[in-house]
Design a protein around this motif. Structure first.
Motif, PDB file in Angstrom:
ATOM      1  N   GLU A   5      -3.508   0.905 -12.473  1.00 35.77           N
ATOM      2  CA  GLU A   5      -2.926  -0.429 -12.664  1.00 35.77           C
ATOM      3  C   GLU A   5      -3.445  -1.396 -11.605  1.00 35.77           C
ATOM      4  O   GLU A   5      -3.738  -2.543 -11.892  1.00 35.77           O
ATOM      5  CB  GLU A   5      -1.397  -0.341 -12.609  1.00 35.77           C
ATOM      6  N   VAL A   6      -3.543  -0.897 -10.356  1.00 39.99           N
ATOM      7  CA  VAL A   6      -4.145  -1.703  -9.296  1.00 39.99           C
ATOM      8  C   VAL A   6      -5.621  -1.314  -9.215  1.00 39.99           C
ATOM      9  O   VAL A   6      -5.941  -0.133  -9.101  1.00 39.99           O
ATOM     10  CB  VAL A   6      -3.463  -1.437  -7.935  1.00 39.99           C
ATOM     11  N   ILE A  73       2.062   7.258  -4.524  1.00 42.55           N
ATOM     12  CA  ILE A  73       0.817   6.750  -3.959  1.00 42.55           C
ATOM     13  C   ILE A  73       0.977   5.248  -3.769  1.00 42.55           C
ATOM     14  O   ILE A  73       1.281   4.526  -4.714  1.00 42.55           O
ATOM     15  CB  ILE A  73      -0.390   7.029  -4.872  1.00 42.55           C
ATOM     16  N   ARG A  74       0.781   4.799  -2.539  1.00 41.20           N
ATOM     17  CA  ARG A  74       0.841   3.364  -2.260  1.00 41.20           C
ATOM     18  C   ARG A  74      -0.570   2.837  -2.010  1.00 41.20           C
ATOM     19  O   ARG A  74      -1.452   3.561  -1.569  1.00 41.20           O
ATOM     20  CB  ARG A  74       1.707   3.098  -1.034  1.00 41.20           C
ATOM     21  N   VAL A  75      -0.734   1.548  -2.268  1.00 42.14           N
ATOM     22  CA  VAL A  75      -2.014   0.850  -2.126  1.00 42.14           C
ATOM     23  C   VAL A  75      -1.804  -0.288  -1.141  1.00 42.14           C
ATOM     24  O   VAL A  75      -0.762  -0.950  -1.188  1.00 42.14           O
ATOM     25  CB  VAL A  75      -2.445   0.261  -3.484  1.00 42.14           C
ATOM     26  N   ASP A  76      -2.771  -0.541  -0.289  1.00 39.12           N
ATOM     27  CA  ASP A  76      -2.586  -1.656   0.666  1.00 39.12           C
ATOM     28  C   ASP A  76      -2.971  -2.990   0.035  1.00 39.12           C
ATOM     29  O   ASP A  76      -3.440  -3.052  -1.113  1.00 39.12           O
ATOM     30  CB  ASP A  76      -3.325  -1.389   1.980  1.00 39.12           C
ATOM     31  N   CYS A  77      -2.741  -4.071   0.767  1.00 40.70           N
ATOM     32  CA  CYS A  77      -2.919  -5.437   0.256  1.00 40.70           C
ATOM     33  C   CYS A  77      -4.321  -5.698  -0.278  1.00 40.70           C
ATOM     34  O   CYS A  77      -4.489  -6.433  -1.247  1.00 40.70           O
ATOM     35  CB  CYS A  77      -2.562  -6.456   1.333  1.00 40.70           C
TER      36      CYS A  77
ATOM     37  N   PHE B 101       1.201  -1.704   2.903  1.00 40.06           N
ATOM     38  CA  PHE B 101       1.354  -0.738   1.800  1.00 40.06           C
ATOM     39  C   PHE B 101       2.648  -1.028   1.043  1.00 40.06           C
ATOM     40  O   PHE B 101       3.557  -0.209   1.003  1.00 40.06           O
ATOM     41  CB  PHE B 101       1.333   0.693   2.357  1.00 40.06           C
ATOM     42  N   TYR B 102       2.711  -2.215   0.438  1.00 43.27           N
ATOM     43  CA  TYR B 102       3.955  -2.688  -0.160  1.00 43.27           C
ATOM     44  C   TYR B 102       4.043  -2.430  -1.659  1.00 43.27           C
ATOM     45  O   TYR B 102       5.033  -2.789  -2.290  1.00 43.27           O
ATOM     46  CB  TYR B 102       4.152  -4.185   0.125  1.00 43.27           C
ATOM     47  N   ARG B 103       3.013  -1.822  -2.245  1.00 44.04           N
ATOM     48  CA  ARG B 103       3.054  -1.562  -3.695  1.00 44.04           C
ATOM     49  C   ARG B 103       2.509  -0.176  -4.013  1.00 44.04           C
ATOM     50  O   ARG B 103       1.744   0.408  -3.241  1.00 44.04           O
ATOM     51  CB  ARG B 103       2.257  -2.620  -4.457  1.00 44.04           C
ATOM     52  N   THR B 104       2.923   0.305  -5.172  1.00 40.29           N
ATOM     53  CA  THR B 104       2.460   1.619  -5.618  1.00 40.29           C
ATOM     54  C   THR B 104       1.201   1.449  -6.462  1.00 40.29           C
ATOM     55  O   THR B 104       0.832   0.325  -6.829  1.00 40.29           O
ATOM     56  CB  THR B 104       3.548   2.314  -6.449  1.00 40.29           C
ATOM     57  N   GLY B 107       1.338  -0.642  -9.388  1.00 37.14           N
ATOM     58  CA  GLY B 107       1.533  -2.076  -9.199  1.00 37.14           C
ATOM     59  C   GLY B 107       2.952  -2.506  -8.884  1.00 37.14           C
ATOM     60  O   GLY B 107       3.228  -3.701  -8.738  1.00 37.14           O
ATOM     61  N   VAL B 110       7.263  -2.379  -3.761  1.00 33.49           N
ATOM     62  CA  VAL B 110       8.364  -1.630  -3.163  1.00 33.49           C
ATOM     63  C   VAL B 110       8.575  -2.047  -1.699  1.00 33.49           C
ATOM     64  O   VAL B 110       9.361  -1.437  -0.984  1.00 33.49           O
ATOM     65  CB  VAL B 110       8.113  -0.097  -3.231  1.00 33.49           C
TER      66      VAL B 110
END
Lengths: 121, 121
Positions: A5-6, A73-77, B101-104, B107, B110
């Motif tokens: 999705e990201v 699983i988190r994704v950074d900015c 790391f504010y999103r999964t 998308g 969190v």
């Protein structure tokens, strides 16, 4: 699965991955993943990485039994770094420590030893 | 200061740095440092990094005021990754979130928003 999705930024084919224990919030290790390694992680729920030195995809704990069950699983900015939040079986570090970050810059050992590497590797 | 007790492996002059909040244990950001950036961090007690895109050493929060007071620097088993354990002023992320790391991966946001980036940058 061939997309997320990201949209991730795989610089030179690799993305850095930080691995954190969901129970203790301890940072356990740092490694890299390819798109295929991230896909395998999502599909199996177990942490997969890519070894630059061995030039191969690997599943954490496949030989040692110290697997990582990935809760999130988190994704950074910038979408160029991942955070695997995991339940760690045994210890993450080949030295027998729970975390690879077991010492300070001045060399003091502040980490917890959870297994004898001679018994595992 | 020109050396550390643990001899660090600066691959191509850079070492990856994970930054973690000492109070919440949240992983805040990921960046790189040169030897000089690590030295500045040790000397000042405030987190310094190296920007690959801007090709310069930078102190976190120098323009935004969102500085990081470094309580401890940890080194991983291979001495090629650092963990800065910090007290974070404001938020670490330029988006206004406390953590980058504010999103999964799917998308979902969190993360906690702690400031309005329009007021800061």
């Amino acid at each position: 699965m061939d997309s997320f999705e990201v949209e991730l930024d795989f610089d030179s084919g690799l993305i850095p991955v930080i691995t954190q224990d969901v129970e203790t919030e301890e940072v356990l290790m740092f490694a890299y993943a390819t798109r295929e390694a991230v896909e395998q992680t999502v599909e199996t729920g177990r942490a997969h990485y890519y070894s630059r030195s061995r030039d191969e995809l690997w599943e954490k704990g496949q030989s040692s039994g110290h697997t990582q069950s990935v809760e999130e699983i988190r994704v950074d900015c910038d979408a160029d770094t991942l955070l695997y939040r995991v339940e760690q079986e045994g210890g993450a570090c080949h030295t027998g420590h729970r975390s690879c970050f077991y010492r300070t810059l001045d060399g003091t050992d502040v980490g917890e030893v959870v297994f004898d590497p001679d018994d595992v590797y």
